[in-house]
Enzyme design. Structure first.
Site, short mmCIF file in Angstrom:
data_model
loop_
_atom_site.label_atom_id
_atom_site.label_comp_id
_atom_site.label_asym_id
_atom_site.label_seq_id
_atom_site.Cartn_x
_atom_site.Cartn_y
_atom_site.Cartn_z
N ASP A 1 -1.18 -1.67 4.79
CA ASP A 1 -1.31 -0.58 5.77
C ASP A 1 -2.64 -0.75 6.50
OD1 ASP A 1 -1.48 1.75 7.21
OD2 ASP A 1 -1.03 3.07 5.51
N ASP B 1 -10.65 -6.20 -3.30
CA ASP B 1 -9.65 -6.87 -4.13
C ASP B 1 -8.52 -7.43 -3.27
OD1 ASP B 1 -11.10 -6.03 -6.33
OD2 ASP B 1 -9.82 -4.28 -6.70
N ASP C 1 -4.08 -6.35 -7.97
CA ASP C 1 -4.24 -7.41 -6.96
C ASP C 1 -4.98 -8.60 -7.57
OD1 ASP C 1 -3.12 -5.80 -4.89
OD2 ASP C 1 -5.04 -4.78 -4.67
N GLY D 1 -2.69 -1.68 -7.87
CA GLY D 1 -3.74 -2.36 -7.10
C GLY D 1 -5.15 -1.87 -7.38
N HIS E 1 -9.73 -0.19 -2.75
CA HIS E 1 -9.83 -1.51 -3.40
C HIS E 1 -9.74 -2.64 -2.37
CE1 HIS E 1 -5.60 -0.63 -3.08
NE2 HIS E 1 -5.28 -1.86 -3.39
N ARG F 1 -7.46 -14.21 0.31
CA ARG F 1 -8.24 -15.44 0.34
C ARG F 1 -7.70 -16.47 -0.65
NH1 ARG F 1 -11.68 -17.37 -2.84
NH2 ARG F 1 -13.15 -18.96 -2.22
N HIS G 1 0.86 -1.18 0.00
CA HIS G 1 0.00 0.00 0.00
C HIS G 1 0.89 1.23 0.00
CE1 HIS G 1 -3.47 -2.49 1.85
NE2 HIS G 1 -3.66 -2.35 0.56
#
Length: 156
Positions: free
Chosen positions: A93, A103, A73, A68, A100, A109, A21
């Protein structure tokens, strides 16, 4: 399709995704500089801005995807599914809202689903990169998704 799990091998040369980030980009660049000798043995990729900044500041070759918020991502998540990314370093962060965020959660996941090592901070990244597995092959088991799909199709 008897097996519940399939064994995948992460090779000696890792395919490592580098993501940060905005508030953590300088920290990731410093971490990459510190670990440059280890990282240069592996294939590196990352989200757009982060990849560009790491290459510019450290000289390490980092293949860039989109930034991102523009789908980077998600691109990296797709590469995990395709078996093209073995390892993720993502300096996130936790104190700043991200536009996002869904995302980011999807990427985390999918890394879990495919049993991919992922570091969300410097301490974890330090532990992972100094692991004896960095210079060795590593076998890990992933759910046999074809079997799961076949079973689900039969039930539906």
């Amino acid at each position: 399709m008897q097996n519940e799990y399939i064994t995948f091998t992460i090779g000696k040369q890792k395919n490592i995704a580098l993501i940060a980030h905005d508030g953590k980009k300088q920290e990731l660049i410093g971490w990459c500089e510190k670990n440059k000798e280890i990282l240069k043995k592996h294939f590196l990729c990352g989200t757009g801005t982060t990849a560009r900044m790491i290459t510019d500041k450290t000289g390490l070759p980092v293949k860039g995807y989109n930034s991102g918020p523009l789908g980077g991502d998600q691109q990296i998540g797709a590469k995990i599914v395709e078996g093209q990314i073995d390892f993720v370093i993502f300096f996130s962060d936790p104190l700043t809202a991200q536009p996002h965020d869904p995302d980011v959660k999807a990427l985390l996941r999918i890394a879990q689903v495919y049993d991919i090592p992922i570091a969300n901070n410097k301490a974890t990244a330090d532990f992972l990169i100094t692991s004896s597995y960095m210079d060795a092959e590593y076998d890990h088991q992933v759910v046999n998704f074809r079997k799961k799909i076949q079973e689900r199709a039969e039930v539906l």
